[in-house]
Scaffold this active site. Structure first.
Site, PDB file in Angstrom:
ATOM      1  N   ARG A 157       7.940   0.924  10.350  1.00  0.00           N
ATOM      2  CA  ARG A 157       6.515   0.793  10.053  1.00  0.00           C
ATOM      3  C   ARG A 157       5.678   1.549  11.085  1.00  0.00           C
ATOM      4  NH1 ARG A 157       7.133  -3.354   6.268  1.00  0.00           N
ATOM      5  NH2 ARG A 157       5.199  -4.447   6.045  1.00  0.00           N
ATOM      6  N   ARG A 175      -3.477  -6.205   5.245  1.00  0.00           N
ATOM      7  CA  ARG A 175      -2.191  -5.488   5.257  1.00  0.00           C
ATOM      8  C   ARG A 175      -2.399  -4.011   4.900  1.00  0.00           C
ATOM      9  NH1 ARG A 175       0.835  -8.943   1.095  1.00  0.00           N
ATOM     10  NH2 ARG A 175       2.518  -7.441   1.268  1.00  0.00           N
TER      11      ARG A 175
HETATM   12  P1  AP5 Z   1       7.126  -6.835   3.647  1.00  0.00           P
HETATM   13  O1  AP5 Z   1       7.780  -7.974   3.008  1.00  0.00           O
HETATM   14  O2  AP5 Z   1       7.900  -5.621   4.020  1.00  0.00           O
HETATM   15  O3  AP5 Z   1       5.877  -6.474   2.788  1.00  0.00           O
HETATM   16  P2  AP5 Z   1       5.175  -5.079   2.461  1.00  0.00           P
HETATM   17  O4  AP5 Z   1       5.608  -3.845   3.103  1.00  0.00           O
HETATM   18  O5  AP5 Z   1       3.778  -5.444   2.678  1.00  0.00           O
HETATM   19  O6  AP5 Z   1       5.653  -4.750   1.095  1.00  0.00           O
HETATM   20  P3  AP5 Z   1       5.664  -5.636  -0.147  1.00  0.00           P
HETATM   21  O7  AP5 Z   1       6.895  -6.456  -0.209  1.00  0.00           O
HETATM   22  O8  AP5 Z   1       4.372  -6.401  -0.237  1.00  0.00           O
HETATM   23  O9  AP5 Z   1       5.585  -4.515  -1.289  1.00  0.00           O
HETATM   24  P4  AP5 Z   1       6.696  -3.612  -1.981  1.00  0.00           P
HETATM   25  O10 AP5 Z   1       6.344  -2.194  -1.747  1.00  0.00           O
HETATM   26  O11 AP5 Z   1       8.073  -4.053  -1.629  1.00  0.00           O
HETATM   27  O12 AP5 Z   1       6.351  -3.927  -3.484  1.00  0.00           O
HETATM   28  P5  AP5 Z   1       7.178  -4.765  -4.592  1.00  0.00           P
HETATM   29  O13 AP5 Z   1       8.354  -3.999  -5.017  1.00  0.00           O
HETATM   30  O14 AP5 Z   1       7.381  -6.171  -4.162  1.00  0.00           O
HETATM   31  O15 AP5 Z   1       6.426  -7.295   5.015  1.00  0.00           O
HETATM   32  C1  AP5 Z   1       5.683  -8.503   5.101  1.00  0.00           C
HETATM   33  C2  AP5 Z   1       5.206  -8.673   6.532  1.00  0.00           C
HETATM   34  O16 AP5 Z   1       6.341  -8.751   7.430  1.00  0.00           O
HETATM   35  C3  AP5 Z   1       4.358  -7.539   7.093  1.00  0.00           C
HETATM   36  O17 AP5 Z   1       3.006  -7.675   6.753  1.00  0.00           O
HETATM   37  C4  AP5 Z   1       4.618  -7.688   8.599  1.00  0.00           C
HETATM   38  O18 AP5 Z   1       3.853  -8.751   9.124  1.00  0.00           O
HETATM   39  C5  AP5 Z   1       6.076  -8.087   8.657  1.00  0.00           C
HETATM   40  N1  AP5 Z   1       6.983  -6.943   8.794  1.00  0.00           N
HETATM   41  C6  AP5 Z   1       7.985  -6.588   7.928  1.00  0.00           C
HETATM   42  N2  AP5 Z   1       8.616  -5.497   8.359  1.00  0.00           N
HETATM   43  C7  AP5 Z   1       8.030  -5.136   9.525  1.00  0.00           C
HETATM   44  C8  AP5 Z   1       8.228  -4.063  10.436  1.00  0.00           C
HETATM   45  N3  AP5 Z   1       9.184  -3.134  10.246  1.00  0.00           N
HETATM   46  N4  AP5 Z   1       7.420  -3.996  11.519  1.00  0.00           N
HETATM   47  C9  AP5 Z   1       6.461  -4.922  11.749  1.00  0.00           C
HETATM   48  N5  AP5 Z   1       6.220  -5.957  10.916  1.00  0.00           N
HETATM   49  C10 AP5 Z   1       6.994  -6.066   9.797  1.00  0.00           C
HETATM   50  O19 AP5 Z   1       6.108  -4.729  -5.785  1.00  0.00           O
HETATM   51  C11 AP5 Z   1       4.860  -5.394  -5.681  1.00  0.00           C
HETATM   52  C12 AP5 Z   1       4.461  -5.957  -7.061  1.00  0.00           C
HETATM   53  O20 AP5 Z   1       4.305  -4.882  -7.987  1.00  0.00           O
HETATM   54  C13 AP5 Z   1       5.511  -6.892  -7.683  1.00  0.00           C
HETATM   55  O21 AP5 Z   1       4.832  -7.893  -8.393  1.00  0.00           O
HETATM   56  C14 AP5 Z   1       6.291  -5.990  -8.653  1.00  0.00           C
HETATM   57  O22 AP5 Z   1       6.809  -6.727  -9.732  1.00  0.00           O
HETATM   58  C15 AP5 Z   1       5.212  -5.006  -9.102  1.00  0.00           C
HETATM   59  N6  AP5 Z   1       5.733  -3.662  -9.344  1.00  0.00           N
HETATM   60  C16 AP5 Z   1       6.689  -2.995  -8.639  1.00  0.00           C
HETATM   61  N7  AP5 Z   1       6.897  -1.759  -9.157  1.00  0.00           N
HETATM   62  C17 AP5 Z   1       6.025  -1.651 -10.218  1.00  0.00           C
HETATM   63  C18 AP5 Z   1       5.741  -0.602 -11.157  1.00  0.00           C
HETATM   64  N8  AP5 Z   1       6.375   0.585 -11.105  1.00  0.00           N
HETATM   65  N9  AP5 Z   1       4.802  -0.821 -12.087  1.00  0.00           N
HETATM   66  C19 AP5 Z   1       4.137  -2.009 -12.143  1.00  0.00           C
HETATM   67  N10 AP5 Z   1       4.353  -3.045 -11.284  1.00  0.00           N
HETATM   68  C20 AP5 Z   1       5.294  -2.859 -10.328  1.00  0.00           C
END
Ligand code: AP5
Length: 212
Positions: A89, A169
């Site tokens: 990140r 975020r």
């Molecule tokens: P983390 O869990 O990594 O969250 P994020 O990066 O904010 O990513 P998300 O899981 O929210 O999104 P995603 O891109 O995976 O989307 P998804 O596939 O789920 O991190 C959470 C927290 O942990 C951070 O805020 C931080 O505090 C900490 N953290 C973690 N790693 C860290 C690091 N390396 N350093 C520091 N802190 C860290 O999809 C989202 C939604 O969209 C779902 O509902 C899905 O069904 C839908 N969707 C997916 N693809 C599509 C599509 N093509 N079309 C329509 N809908 C879709």
């Protein structure tokens, strides 16, 4: 190891794609967000440290995250095909991977999605607390409302998917993203993907990149 990192904003679909690629094509999927949520659930010291950062939408400090990831990578074989979802990140996290020959990054895929869509994806996301499957109320709904298709557990909303935390975020993401893109493009390892498309189309494009 063969390491692919998925870069992109919260909600850009990294987890959805990584999960499917690991289930269908044998990639090892490591999600630092999932690791931290599991540590919180189990009340492990690292989870207790991370919780307040996560609840507020901030990044957990690099020193903590680098240790978490190194521990997760250590048992893997040199032949493993790994997808890192949510790590690195920050540039120091990327440098930590590259310092070790075994964990050097092979390629970075940058998921690009307009901000308005990210917000609706995140606020409409529902996840299964048992198996980790992710859904969306409108875009990817479960067959039976509020119920996981795979294990029939009641779906929940992540505490950091409330509108105010989502905005934080996204703001935090913007402060770090360009540095990471510059880091990987400077090494000729960056590929940017239009991730505002149906899940299956995106998967085909990723597979083409991974097979190169
Ligand atoms: P983390 O869990 O990594 O969250 P994020 O990066 O904010 O990513 P998300 O899981 O929210 O999104 P995603 O891109 O995976 O989307 P998804 O596939 O789920 O991190 C959470 C927290 O942990 C951070 O805020 C931080 O505090 C900490 N953290 C973690 N790693 C860290 C690091 N390396 N350093 C520091 N802190 C860290 O999809 C989202 C939604 O969209 C779902 O509902 C899905 O069904 C839908 N969707 C997916 N693809 C599509 C599509 N093509 N079309 C329509 N809908 C879709």
């Amino acid at each position: 190891m063969n390491i692919t990192v998925f870069l992109g904003a919260p909600g850009s679909g990294k987890g959805t794609q990584a999960k499917q690629l690991s289930e269908s094509f044998g990639f090892t999927h490591l999600s630092t967000g999932d690791m931290l949520r599991a540590a919180i659930k189990q009340k492990l010291p690292v989870g207790l440290k991370a919780k307040s950062y996560m609840d507020q939408g901030n990044l957990v400090p690099d020193s903590v995250m680098i240790e978490v990831l190194e521990e997760a990578l250590a048992p893997l074989k040199d032949t493993a095909k790994v997808i890192l979802d949510g790590f690195p990140r920050t540039v120091p996290q990327a440098e930590a991977l590259d310092k070790n020959q075994k964990t050097r990054v092979n390629r970075a895929i940058n998921f690009q999605v307009p901000e308005k869509i990210l917000i609706s994806r995140l606020t409409g996301r529902r996840t299964c607390p048992n198996c980790g499957e992710s859904y969306h109320l409108v875009f990817i709904p479960p067959i039976k409302a509020d119920t996981c298709d795979k294990c029939a557990t009641k779906l929940i909303q992540r505490t950091d998917d409330s509108e105010d935390v989502v905005q934080r975020r996204l703001d935090v993401f913007k402060t770090q993203n360009q540095g990471l893109l510059d880091y990987f493009s400077g090494q000729n390892k960056l590929m940017t993907l239009d991730a505002d498309k149906p899940v299956t189309n995106i998967q085909s494009e990723i597979l083409r990149v991974l097979e190169r």
